[in-house]
Design a protein around this motif. Structure first.
Motif, PDB file in Angstrom:
ATOM      1  N   LYS A 145       0.831  -1.209   0.000  1.00  0.00           N
ATOM      2  CA  LYS A 145       0.000   0.000   0.000  1.00  0.00           C
ATOM      3  C   LYS A 145       0.862   1.253   0.000  1.00  0.00           C
ATOM      4  N   GLU A 146       1.957   1.207   0.752  1.00  0.00           N
ATOM      5  CA  GLU A 146       2.839   2.374   0.803  1.00  0.00           C
ATOM      6  C   GLU A 146       3.520   2.609  -0.542  1.00  0.00           C
ATOM      7  N   TYR A 147       3.929   1.530  -1.209  1.00  0.00           N
ATOM      8  CA  TYR A 147       4.522   1.653  -2.549  1.00  0.00           C
ATOM      9  C   TYR A 147       3.557   2.396  -3.483  1.00  0.00           C
ATOM     10  N   ILE A 148       2.296   1.944  -3.506  1.00  0.00           N
ATOM     11  CA  ILE A 148       1.328   2.527  -4.434  1.00  0.00           C
ATOM     12  C   ILE A 148       0.980   3.960  -4.040  1.00  0.00           C
ATOM     13  N   GLU A 149       0.853   4.219  -2.753  1.00  0.00           N
ATOM     14  CA  GLU A 149       0.558   5.585  -2.307  1.00  0.00           C
ATOM     15  C   GLU A 149       1.654   6.555  -2.733  1.00  0.00           C
ATOM     16  N   ARG A 150       2.904   6.135  -2.559  1.00  0.00           N
ATOM     17  CA  ARG A 150       4.030   7.001  -2.931  1.00  0.00           C
ATOM     18  C   ARG A 150       4.095   7.190  -4.447  1.00  0.00           C
ATOM     19  N   ALA A 151       3.839   6.112  -5.191  1.00  0.00           N
ATOM     20  CA  ALA A 151       3.863   6.204  -6.658  1.00  0.00           C
ATOM     21  C   ALA A 151       2.722   7.088  -7.152  1.00  0.00           C
ATOM     22  N   ALA A 152       1.563   7.010  -6.497  1.00  0.00           N
ATOM     23  CA  ALA A 152       0.415   7.823  -6.894  1.00  0.00           C
ATOM     24  C   ALA A 152       0.722   9.310  -6.724  1.00  0.00           C
ATOM     25  N   LEU A 153       1.365   9.662  -5.615  1.00  0.00           N
ATOM     26  CA  LEU A 153       1.724  11.062  -5.372  1.00  0.00           C
ATOM     27  C   LEU A 153       2.755  11.558  -6.376  1.00  0.00           C
ATOM     28  N   ALA A 154       3.707  10.691  -6.696  1.00  0.00           N
ATOM     29  CA  ALA A 154       4.802  11.098  -7.585  1.00  0.00           C
ATOM     30  C   ALA A 154       4.402  11.124  -9.058  1.00  0.00           C
ATOM     31  N   ASN A 155       3.377  10.345  -9.436  1.00  0.00           N
ATOM     32  CA  ASN A 155       3.055  10.191 -10.855  1.00  0.00           C
ATOM     33  C   ASN A 155       1.639  10.634 -11.238  1.00  0.00           C
ATOM     34  N   ASN A 156       0.977  11.356 -10.320  1.00  0.00           N
ATOM     35  CA  ASN A 156      -0.346  11.890 -10.600  1.00  0.00           C
ATOM     36  C   ASN A 156      -1.364  10.785 -10.902  1.00  0.00           C
ATOM     37  N   TRP A 157      -1.374   9.759 -10.029  1.00  0.00           N
ATOM     38  CA  TRP A 157      -2.376   8.706 -10.139  1.00  0.00           C
ATOM     39  C   TRP A 157      -3.517   9.023  -9.178  1.00  0.00           C
ATOM     40  N   GLU A 158      -4.727   8.678  -9.586  1.00  0.00           N
ATOM     41  CA  GLU A 158      -5.894   8.790  -8.712  1.00  0.00           C
ATOM     42  C   GLU A 158      -6.420   7.378  -8.451  1.00  0.00           C
ATOM     43  N   VAL A 159      -6.244   6.903  -7.214  1.00  0.00           N
ATOM     44  CA  VAL A 159      -6.688   5.553  -6.860  1.00  0.00           C
ATOM     45  C   VAL A 159      -8.201   5.581  -6.649  1.00  0.00           C
ATOM     46  N   VAL A 160      -8.939   4.922  -7.539  1.00  0.00           N
ATOM     47  CA  VAL A 160     -10.403   4.968  -7.489  1.00  0.00           C
ATOM     48  C   VAL A 160     -11.011   3.669  -6.944  1.00  0.00           C
ATOM     49  N   GLY A 161     -10.161   2.726  -6.564  1.00  0.00           N
ATOM     50  CA  GLY A 161     -10.654   1.472  -6.011  1.00  0.00           C
ATOM     51  C   GLY A 161      -9.486   0.576  -5.657  1.00  0.00           C
ATOM     52  N   SER A 162      -9.732  -0.425  -4.825  1.00  0.00           N
ATOM     53  CA  SER A 162      -8.660  -1.354  -4.458  1.00  0.00           C
ATOM     54  C   SER A 162      -9.241  -2.726  -4.143  1.00  0.00           C
ATOM     55  N   PHE A 163      -8.442  -3.747  -4.411  1.00  0.00           N
ATOM     56  CA  PHE A 163      -8.840  -5.134  -4.163  1.00  0.00           C
ATOM     57  C   PHE A 163      -7.639  -5.883  -3.601  1.00  0.00           C
ATOM     58  N   THR A 164      -7.881  -6.820  -2.686  1.00  0.00           N
ATOM     59  CA  THR A 164      -6.808  -7.585  -2.043  1.00  0.00           C
ATOM     60  C   THR A 164      -7.112  -9.070  -2.086  1.00  0.00           C
ATOM     61  N   ASP A 165      -6.162  -9.851  -2.575  1.00  0.00           N
ATOM     62  CA  ASP A 165      -6.290 -11.302  -2.602  1.00  0.00           C
ATOM     63  C   ASP A 165      -5.319 -11.916  -1.601  1.00  0.00           C
ATOM     64  N   VAL A 166      -5.739 -12.986  -0.948  1.00  0.00           N
ATOM     65  CA  VAL A 166      -4.853 -13.818  -0.134  1.00  0.00           C
ATOM     66  C   VAL A 166      -4.782 -15.159  -0.849  1.00  0.00           C
ATOM     67  N   VAL A 167      -3.818 -15.257  -1.759  1.00  0.00           N
ATOM     68  CA  VAL A 167      -3.778 -16.416  -2.656  1.00  0.00           C
ATOM     69  C   VAL A 167      -2.373 -16.563  -3.234  1.00  0.00           C
ATOM     70  N   SER A 168      -2.049 -17.746  -3.669  1.00  0.00           N
ATOM     71  CA  SER A 168      -0.752 -18.009  -4.275  1.00  0.00           C
ATOM     72  C   SER A 168      -0.598 -17.279  -5.601  1.00  0.00           C
ATOM     73  N   GLY A 169       0.637 -16.842  -5.873  1.00  0.00           N
ATOM     74  CA  GLY A 169       0.928 -16.173  -7.130  1.00  0.00           C
ATOM     75  C   GLY A 169       0.952 -17.125  -8.311  1.00  0.00           C
ATOM     76  N   LYS A 170       0.807 -18.415  -8.062  1.00  0.00           N
ATOM     77  CA  LYS A 170       0.799 -19.381  -9.165  1.00  0.00           C
ATOM     78  C   LYS A 170      -0.478 -19.278  -9.989  1.00  0.00           C
ATOM     79  N   LEU A 171      -1.543 -18.751  -9.382  1.00  0.00           N
ATOM     80  CA  LEU A 171      -2.804 -18.575 -10.104  1.00  0.00           C
ATOM     81  C   LEU A 171      -2.753 -17.304 -10.944  1.00  0.00           C
ATOM     82  N   ALA A 172      -3.297 -17.365 -12.154  1.00  0.00           N
ATOM     83  CA  ALA A 172      -3.409 -16.158 -12.977  1.00  0.00           C
ATOM     84  C   ALA A 172      -4.379 -15.208 -12.290  1.00  0.00           C
ATOM     85  N   ILE A 173      -4.184 -13.911 -12.456  1.00  0.00           N
ATOM     86  CA  ILE A 173      -4.994 -12.924 -11.738  1.00  0.00           C
ATOM     87  C   ILE A 173      -6.481 -13.069 -12.045  1.00  0.00           C
TER      88      ILE A 173
END
Length: 240
Positions: free
Chosen positions: A29-57
């Protein structure tokens, strides 16, 4: 000022304990917050998975919702690191055909560069896996020849006499300790990397950063420069 880029933030942790404790998730979350401030991103939603990275998104419960939200909102998918999307170059390539996405740690990367980074990361993981298998094979060969086995037997007997434990219990205890040590070190990768990205240029500054973020040592205490040095060496982290 340019119109902000609308993004849907997507976070992923691999285990429920990581999701419950926030280990890894807070850093993302901190990575994205900092990137949003630096690159003029507007975060309009968020989703969180607790799952293995072996599955396709698209096969993950929240990942599928995040992709749908991108279409609905006309937004771009945003992740902290490329491996939060997938550890498979095949999955990354397929995702590129479905939607645009940005990575907080390399916000200016082109689709070609992201594809290249994914391929290199997958190849490096294969190299590490192969080296690990080779090392285990060598250890097994030594054990079969009686060298490692004899040394371990002597050590186990000494431990059993000193601790009052059986050889089998002692071996299980050592494996359990090593697993906990490895898991704890891995959980520190993102916090330490964030400290370095924030400007820490010395081991003492990283220690102060971790203490300021209330990240404790394995014994629940505060960090020293020497402790930081050991963990960074284990994780392969540098200031370069």
């Amino acid at each position: 000022m340019n119109k902000p880029v609308r993004v849907i933030a997507y976070y992923r942790v691999s285990t429920k304990s990581q999701g419950d404790s926030g280990l890894g998730l807070d850093s993302q979350k901190e990575y994205i917050e900092r990137a949003a401030l630096a690159n003029n991103w507007e975060v309009v939603g968020s989703f969180t998975d607790v799952v293995s990275g072996k599955l396709a998104i698209e096969d993950r419960p929240e990942g599928a919702k995040a992709l749908e939200a991108c279409k609905k909102e006309g937004a771009v998918l945003a992740v902290a690191k490329l491996d939060r999307l997938s550890r498979s170059v095949h999955h990354i390539a397929r995702l590129m055909e479905q939607t645009s996405f940005k990575v907080a740690t390399m916000p200016d990367a082109t689709p070609f560069q992201l594809h290249l980074f994914a391929a290199l990361a997958e190849q490096e993981r294969k190299f590490i896996s192969d080296r690990t298998k080779d090392t285990l094979a060598t250890l097994k060969a030594n054990a079969d020849s009686g060298i490692a086995k004899a040394m371990q037997s002597v050590q186990n007997r000494a431990d059993a006499l000193a601790k009052g434990r059986t050889d089998a219990n002692r071996a299980k205890a050592q494996e359990s300790v090593q697993a906990r040590v490895s898991a704890f070190a891995a959980s520190l990768h993102d916090p330490i990397e964030l400290c370095i990205r924030r400007g820490a240029t010395s081991l003492q500054q990283v220690a102060e950063c971790l203490n300021g973020k209330k990240v404790v040592t394995a014994r629940g205490g505060e960090w020293s420069a020497m402790q930081v040095s050991r963990v960074m060496r284990t994780l392969g982290l540098t200031f370069a």
